[in-house]
Design a protein around this motif. Structure first.
Motif, PDB file in Angstrom:
ATOM      1  N   LYS A  61      56.479   0.114  33.576  1.00 48.70           N
ATOM      2  CA  LYS A  61      57.479  -0.453  32.672  1.00 48.70           C
ATOM      3  C   LYS A  61      58.759  -0.817  33.415  1.00 48.70           C
ATOM      4  N   ARG A  62      59.127   0.009  34.404  1.00 47.96           N
ATOM      5  CA  ARG A  62      60.354  -0.247  35.185  1.00 47.96           C
ATOM      6  C   ARG A  62      60.182  -1.362  36.196  1.00 47.96           C
ATOM      7  N   SER A  63      59.056  -1.356  36.902  1.00 48.83           N
ATOM      8  CA  SER A  63      58.921  -2.258  38.046  1.00 48.83           C
ATOM      9  C   SER A  63      57.940  -3.402  37.844  1.00 48.83           C
ATOM     10  N   GLY A  64      57.201  -3.411  36.763  1.00 48.50           N
ATOM     11  CA  GLY A  64      56.240  -4.481  36.537  1.00 48.50           C
ATOM     12  C   GLY A  64      54.924  -4.205  37.240  1.00 48.50           C
ATOM     13  N   PRO A  65      54.020  -5.179  37.179  1.00 43.74           N
ATOM     14  CA  PRO A  65      52.693  -4.998  37.777  1.00 43.74           C
ATOM     15  C   PRO A  65      52.775  -4.609  39.259  1.00 43.74           C
ATOM     16  N   SER A  66      51.823  -3.810  39.680  1.00 47.19           N
ATOM     17  CA  SER A  66      51.811  -3.305  41.050  1.00 47.19           C
ATOM     18  C   SER A  66      50.416  -3.424  41.639  1.00 47.19           C
ATOM     19  N   GLU A  67      50.363  -3.486  42.953  1.00 46.36           N
ATOM     20  CA  GLU A  67      49.076  -3.517  43.651  1.00 46.36           C
ATOM     21  C   GLU A  67      48.491  -2.120  43.793  1.00 46.36           C
ATOM     22  N   ILE A  68      49.295  -1.107  43.517  1.00 41.17           N
ATOM     23  CA  ILE A  68      48.861   0.290  43.642  1.00 41.17           C
ATOM     24  C   ILE A  68      47.925   0.621  42.484  1.00 41.17           C
ATOM     25  N   GLN A  69      46.850   1.341  42.789  1.00 36.26           N
ATOM     26  CA  GLN A  69      45.926   1.819  41.750  1.00 36.26           C
ATOM     27  C   GLN A  69      46.670   2.788  40.846  1.00 36.26           C
TER      28      GLN A  69
ATOM     29  N   LYS B  79      37.750   7.891  38.151  1.00 38.67           N
ATOM     30  CA  LYS B  79      37.907   6.619  37.444  1.00 38.67           C
ATOM     31  C   LYS B  79      39.336   6.091  37.462  1.00 38.67           C
ATOM     32  N   GLU B  80      40.291   6.950  37.205  1.00 36.14           N
ATOM     33  CA  GLU B  80      41.667   6.489  37.053  1.00 36.14           C
ATOM     34  C   GLU B  80      42.445   6.472  38.374  1.00 36.14           C
ATOM     35  N   MET B  81      42.142   7.391  39.264  1.00 34.57           N
ATOM     36  CA  MET B  81      42.875   7.468  40.534  1.00 34.57           C
ATOM     37  C   MET B  81      42.065   6.939  41.712  1.00 34.57           C
ATOM     38  N   SER B  82      40.794   6.625  41.480  1.00 31.93           N
ATOM     39  CA  SER B  82      39.895   6.108  42.534  1.00 31.93           C
ATOM     40  C   SER B  82      39.859   7.013  43.762  1.00 31.93           C
ATOM     41  N   ILE B  83      39.796   8.309  43.524  1.00 29.48           N
ATOM     42  CA  ILE B  83      39.683   9.255  44.632  1.00 29.48           C
ATOM     43  C   ILE B  83      38.268   9.128  45.191  1.00 29.48           C
TER      44      ILE B  83
ATOM     45  N   GLU C 289      45.251  14.954  47.342  1.00 29.02           N
ATOM     46  CA  GLU C 289      45.083  13.499  47.302  1.00 29.02           C
ATOM     47  C   GLU C 289      45.640  12.917  46.003  1.00 29.02           C
ATOM     48  N   VAL C 290      45.446  13.619  44.893  1.00 25.12           N
ATOM     49  CA  VAL C 290      46.033  13.176  43.629  1.00 25.12           C
ATOM     50  C   VAL C 290      47.559  13.132  43.776  1.00 25.12           C
ATOM     51  N   ALA C 291      48.126  14.177  44.371  1.00 22.27           N
ATOM     52  CA  ALA C 291      49.581  14.232  44.577  1.00 22.27           C
ATOM     53  C   ALA C 291      50.046  13.107  45.495  1.00 22.27           C
ATOM     54  N   ARG C 292      49.277  12.822  46.546  1.00 21.89           N
ATOM     55  CA  ARG C 292      49.614  11.763  47.499  1.00 21.89           C
ATOM     56  C   ARG C 292      49.668  10.410  46.787  1.00 21.89           C
ATOM     57  N   ARG C 293      48.666  10.135  45.974  1.00 23.09           N
ATOM     58  CA  ARG C 293      48.611   8.848  45.279  1.00 23.09           C
ATOM     59  C   ARG C 293      49.679   8.750  44.187  1.00 23.09           C
TER      60      ARG C 293
END
Length: 197
Positions: free
Chosen positions: A72-80, A112-116, A142-146
């Motif tokens: 919402k703050r930054s708009g679409p992102s390339e990050i999963q 599914k959501e974080m693509s780990i 890894e969840v924390a990293r992403r």
């Protein structure tokens, strides 16, 4: 003995075994989760606090909320980014089917959501029955990293990784551009003659 001499006599490897490293990772995760959720958690009770899966699922929902705020703050992102949260039973007791379902829901969310990637995933029994603590800890890191990519607080280990990556990136930018070596064409006929001789 001076500090430098003492340091040179010490091993470069900070931990003598994988168990010590695992302990340090669990300690860092416990401190991070304690600060993040204002709970009484430490290295000695981290697995007991997480084994019902309720806190893991609540964390997944928090990560999803932070990702939504970031978008919402930054708009679409390339990050999963995670788009949906996790349903769970907060009253689940350890080793029950409800606890196993909670942990399984968290695992599915990670995939599914974080693509780990599978190499960093754990199985339900790794946490519930303590079959492989290391896989569980690596997945949580890894969840924390992403999640840190879109502004969520991260454990100290992840912060250190990010600082090192930034320093390396800055050093690479400061290096003069190296000319690319020119490719030479090889005369295959001469090569065949050389092989024959």
């Amino acid at each position: 003995m001076s500090g430098i001499q003492h340091a040179s006599n010490q091993s470069i490897k900070p931990f003598k075994s994988g168990e010590e490293y695992l302990y340090a990772m669990k300690e860092d995760l416990a401190e991070w989760l304690g600060d993040l959720y204002n709970i009484d958690i430490d290295v000695n009770n981290i697995l007991e606090m997480l084994e019902t899966g309720a806190l893991l699922c609540a964390h997944a929902n928090n990560v999803t909320r932070v990702a939504d705020d970031f978008l919402k703050r930054s708009g679409p992102s390339e990050i999963q980014m995670p788009a949906s949260g996790v349903t769970f039973i907060s009253s689940a007791h350890p080793t029950t089917f409800l606890a196993r379902d909670n942990v399984t829901n968290f695992i599915n969310w990670c995939r599914k959501e974080m693509s780990i990637p599978d190499v960093l995933m754990f199985e339900t029994d790794d946490l519930v029955l303590r079959k492989n603590e290391k896989n569980f800890v690596l997945c949580l890191l890894e969840v924390a990293r992403r999640a840190s990519r879109f502004g969520m607080a991260s454990p100290v280990l992840i912060q250190l990784e990010q600082e090192i990556e930034e320093e390396i990136r800055e050093e690479m930018e400061d290096l003069p551009a190296q000319p690319k070596p020119q490719k030479r064409l090889i005369n295959i006929q001469n090569l065949d003659e050389m092989v024959l001789h």
